[in-house]
Design an enzyme around this catalytic site. Structure first.
Site, PDB file in Angstrom:
ATOM      1  N   ASP A 113     -58.042  -0.667   8.713  1.00 49.05           N
ATOM      2  CA  ASP A 113     -58.193  -1.029   9.861  1.00 49.05           C
ATOM      3  C   ASP A 113     -58.561  -0.320  10.950  1.00 49.05           C
ATOM      4  O   ASP A 113     -59.367  -0.024  11.663  1.00 49.05           O
ATOM      5  CB  ASP A 113     -57.300  -1.948  10.779  1.00 49.05           C
ATOM      6  N   CYS A 136     -52.329  -2.395   2.977  1.00 52.47           N
ATOM      7  CA  CYS A 136     -52.644  -2.283   4.726  1.00 52.47           C
ATOM      8  C   CYS A 136     -52.437  -3.273   5.374  1.00 52.47           C
ATOM      9  O   CYS A 136     -52.412  -4.575   4.014  1.00 52.47           O
ATOM     10  CB  CYS A 136     -54.211  -2.168   4.284  1.00 52.47           C
ATOM     11  N   ASP A 137     -52.849  -3.715   6.374  1.00 51.59           N
ATOM     12  CA  ASP A 137     -52.490  -4.399   7.274  1.00 51.59           C
ATOM     13  C   ASP A 137     -52.307  -5.721   7.033  1.00 51.59           C
ATOM     14  O   ASP A 137     -51.264  -7.151   6.949  1.00 51.59           O
ATOM     15  CB  ASP A 137     -53.442  -3.727   8.442  1.00 51.59           C
ATOM     16  N   CYS A 153     -51.182   4.204   6.426  1.00 45.77           N
ATOM     17  CA  CYS A 153     -50.751   5.412   7.185  1.00 45.77           C
ATOM     18  C   CYS A 153     -49.467   5.640   7.864  1.00 45.77           C
ATOM     19  O   CYS A 153     -48.241   4.441   8.022  1.00 45.77           O
ATOM     20  CB  CYS A 153     -51.426   5.235   8.964  1.00 45.77           C
ATOM     21  N   GLU A 203     -58.061  -5.534  17.189  1.00 45.26           N
ATOM     22  CA  GLU A 203     -56.958  -4.847  17.742  1.00 45.26           C
ATOM     23  C   GLU A 203     -57.516  -3.032  18.479  1.00 45.26           C
ATOM     24  O   GLU A 203     -58.899  -3.068  18.830  1.00 45.26           O
ATOM     25  CB  GLU A 203     -56.166  -3.537  16.223  1.00 45.26           C
ATOM     26  N   SER A 213     -52.635  -2.018  17.815  1.00 44.76           N
ATOM     27  CA  SER A 213     -52.481  -2.192  16.608  1.00 44.76           C
ATOM     28  C   SER A 213     -50.948  -1.526  16.288  1.00 44.76           C
ATOM     29  O   SER A 213     -50.436  -0.813  17.617  1.00 44.76           O
ATOM     30  CB  SER A 213     -53.416  -0.442  16.041  1.00 44.76           C
TER      31      SER A 213
END
Length: 565
Positions: free
Chosen positions: A78, A119-120, A191, A443, A469
């Protein structure tokens, strides 16, 4: 269907010959086939090390008498996709991930699955596939990134996004920004803060679909490899005991997930992904329950971006998700009887958990807030709901009134913010960014981070039918439904209109005489609204098809079974 359908009996001799072409022995062919779903790629920092995680998983599977068979899925970063056409594909990738897992598992008769996301959208995409297939399954993520250090302070990716705002407002130089960008992301992993990826990895653990530590053990710790081996071992036991995702993810465990979400102050994106996972499991998810749970559940953790200096590594050292859940269980705020992939109930799994740092995991008597970290707002501007991360605000219960500055898309809004045309008291409206209208519900980290860097995050409201986000903070309200492209009220608002946001009452209203509102509704051309989406998506590519099948944000932006007429 299981692996017997592709390997047993004389009629399957051709199939077995192909398995032998893979180098499988008779013993391996006769063992359960365990699909290892690896989202490794060389584009995403959260996924760059997943080959090593996968090897550890496969070692665990083999140790317990299973035959691991690895295949891949896509994964979008992202951060890299942010702020340009790539972000249209981020949420949309979730459905492709679920579909690709379904195809591979069904086509090859797999017995069980280990999911390796990081991840997301990969985490919820894999959970959706697990619920859809209902094969014995377990998740082990790649783990969170460590924070970086720059000029004596801990920093992360969001520091860089907000640093852009500091440069644009003249607070810092481009040389300073270059130094920051070189230190912000020092390791592999998702992250470092409680952004969407880590929120979903933590909630996967809460839902019971991952072993303890999945959400918080850092990517670079050897403990992560041990967890991966134990995960591979455990999935074979799940197969033997016939424990399946729908035995684990139930209405009760979803409610546990919402409670933990409130306690942790997770990303607003969880209120897209939990409903989508529930949808795949045929579990009803009403947005109103978010507010009901939030009323009862204090926020006891506050990690970056809500609080500088607290990261996932700190939560791990403080006792991890198990310690958070033990705190909630002891107060009767979650159900300890739900099943987990550990084999026993949740209460048994976390019985020995302790809080080792009360600065990171506060007690229920001294929480960061008496209410949860997320709120769903309703009102004439969002009759089907909108979501805000109140846990990332300096004060939670206040009224904000301002005049609208309206932009048809993120790019125009970002240009206005960077040019200094947004001032304290403004309500920035970014529309035609919903699931259909975007398409893909982009986002808005760029606008929110730039506002934060300029010091305007608490004095400017940002409203969108898109989303934010997990790294966003400030008065940022997303998921406004119905979206503009479907004729939601956000489509009719104009520059200068008054908007009122009451966080205590959880309302978001458009202050205008009803006659004027009705006049604007009558003038709206929905076909024109949807045409904006097709200008971005085209009609033949994936995004064009996505726009035709995707449901509203209040339904998790999950696909409907058939295309609308």
């Amino acid at each position: 269907m299981n692996s017997d359908s592709v390997k047993k009996g004389a009629a399957r001799a051709p199939h077995r010959s192909l398995f032998r072409a893979l180098g499988l022995t008779d013993r391996e062919i006769n063992q359960p086939f365990i699909g290892v779903v690896n989202s490794f790629n060389e584009l995403v920092p959260g996924h760059m090390h997943l080959r090593q995680i996968s090897e550890a998983v496969k070692a665990g599977v083999r140790e317990n008498g299973g035959t691991p068979l690895e295949f891949s899925t896509i994964a979008v970063c992202d951060g890299i996709a942010m702020g340009h056409v790539g972000m249209h594909f981020s949420l949309a990738s979730r459905e492709l991930i679920a579909d690709s897992v379904e195809i591979m598992a069904r086509a090859h008769g797999l017995d069980a699955l280990v999911f390796i996301p990081s991840c997301d959208k990969v985490v919820p995409g894999m959970l959706m596939a697990a619920m859809r297939l209902n094969l014995p399954a377990i998740v082990v993520s790649g783990g969170p990134m460590l924070p970086g250090r720059f000029r004596g302070e801990e920093v992360n990716l969001i520091s860089v996004f907000e640093g852009v705002g500091k440069v644009l407002s003249g607070q810092e130089s481009e040389e300073w920004l270059k130094g920051l960008e070189s230190k912000a992301c020092p390791t592999c992993g998702s992250c470092a803060g409680m952004f969407t990826a880590n929120s979903m990895n933590c909630l996967t653990e809460v839902l019971g679909m991952a072993l303890p530590g999945n959400g918080t053990i850092p990517a670079v710790y050897s403990e992560r490899l041990i967890l991966a081996k134990e995960t591979g071992y455990q999935v074979v036991d799940l197969w033997r005991q016939n424990i399946r995702p729908r035995d684990i993810v139930t209405k009760e465990s979803i409610l546990n997930g919402v409670a933990a979400d409130m306690a942790l102050g997770c990303s607003t994106n969880t209120i897209l992904h939990l409903p989508a996972v529930a949808f795949e499991g045929e579990i009803e998810f009403d947005l109103n329950l978010v507010n009901r749970v939030s009323e009862e559940t204090p926020q006891i953790c506050k990690l970056s971006p809500a609080l500088h200096g607290h990261y996932l590594v700190d939560l791990n050292e403080a006792g991890g998700i198990s310690a958070v859940l033990k705190t909630l269980l002891d107060a009767g705020l979650i159900d300890g009887s739900v099943k987990t992939v550990s084999g026993g109930p949740l209460a048994e799994r976390i019985q020995d958990a302790v809080v080792r740092d009360t600065k990171v995991i506060r007690s229920l008597t001294e929480p960061y807030s008496a209410k949860g970290g997320l709120s769903v707002l309703f009102g004439d501007l969002a009759p089907e709901g909108a979501v805000i991360k109140v846990g990332a605000l300096a004060q939670r219960d206040f009224v904000f009134e301002g005049r609208a500055k309206v932009f048809d898309g993120e790019d125009l809004a970002s240009e206005a913010i960077s040019a200094g045309r947004i001032v304290a008291g403004d309500v920035v409206i970014i529309r035609y960014e919903g699931p259909k209208g975007g398409p893909g519900m982009r986002e808005m980290l760029g606008p929110t981070a730039t506002l934060a860097g300029m010091g305007l995050d608490e004095t400017v409201a940002l409203l969108t039918d898109g989303r934010f986000s997990g790294g966003s903070r400030g008065l940022s309200i997303g998921h406004i439904a119905p979206e503009a492209a479907l004729g939601g009220e956000i489509a009719f608002i104009e520059d200068g209109d008054l908007v009122r946001i009451d966080l205590k009452k959880r309302t978001i209203d458009w202050i205008l005489p009803e006659e004027e509102k009705e006049k604007r509704r009558q003038q709206f051309d929905q076909a024109k609204g949807l045409e904006k989406a097709f200008e971005v998506a085209g009609r033949t590519g994936y995004l064009g098809r996505y726009a035709q099948f995707v449901q509203s944000a209040n339904k998790g932006a999950a696909f409907r079974a058939t295309k609308e007429d």
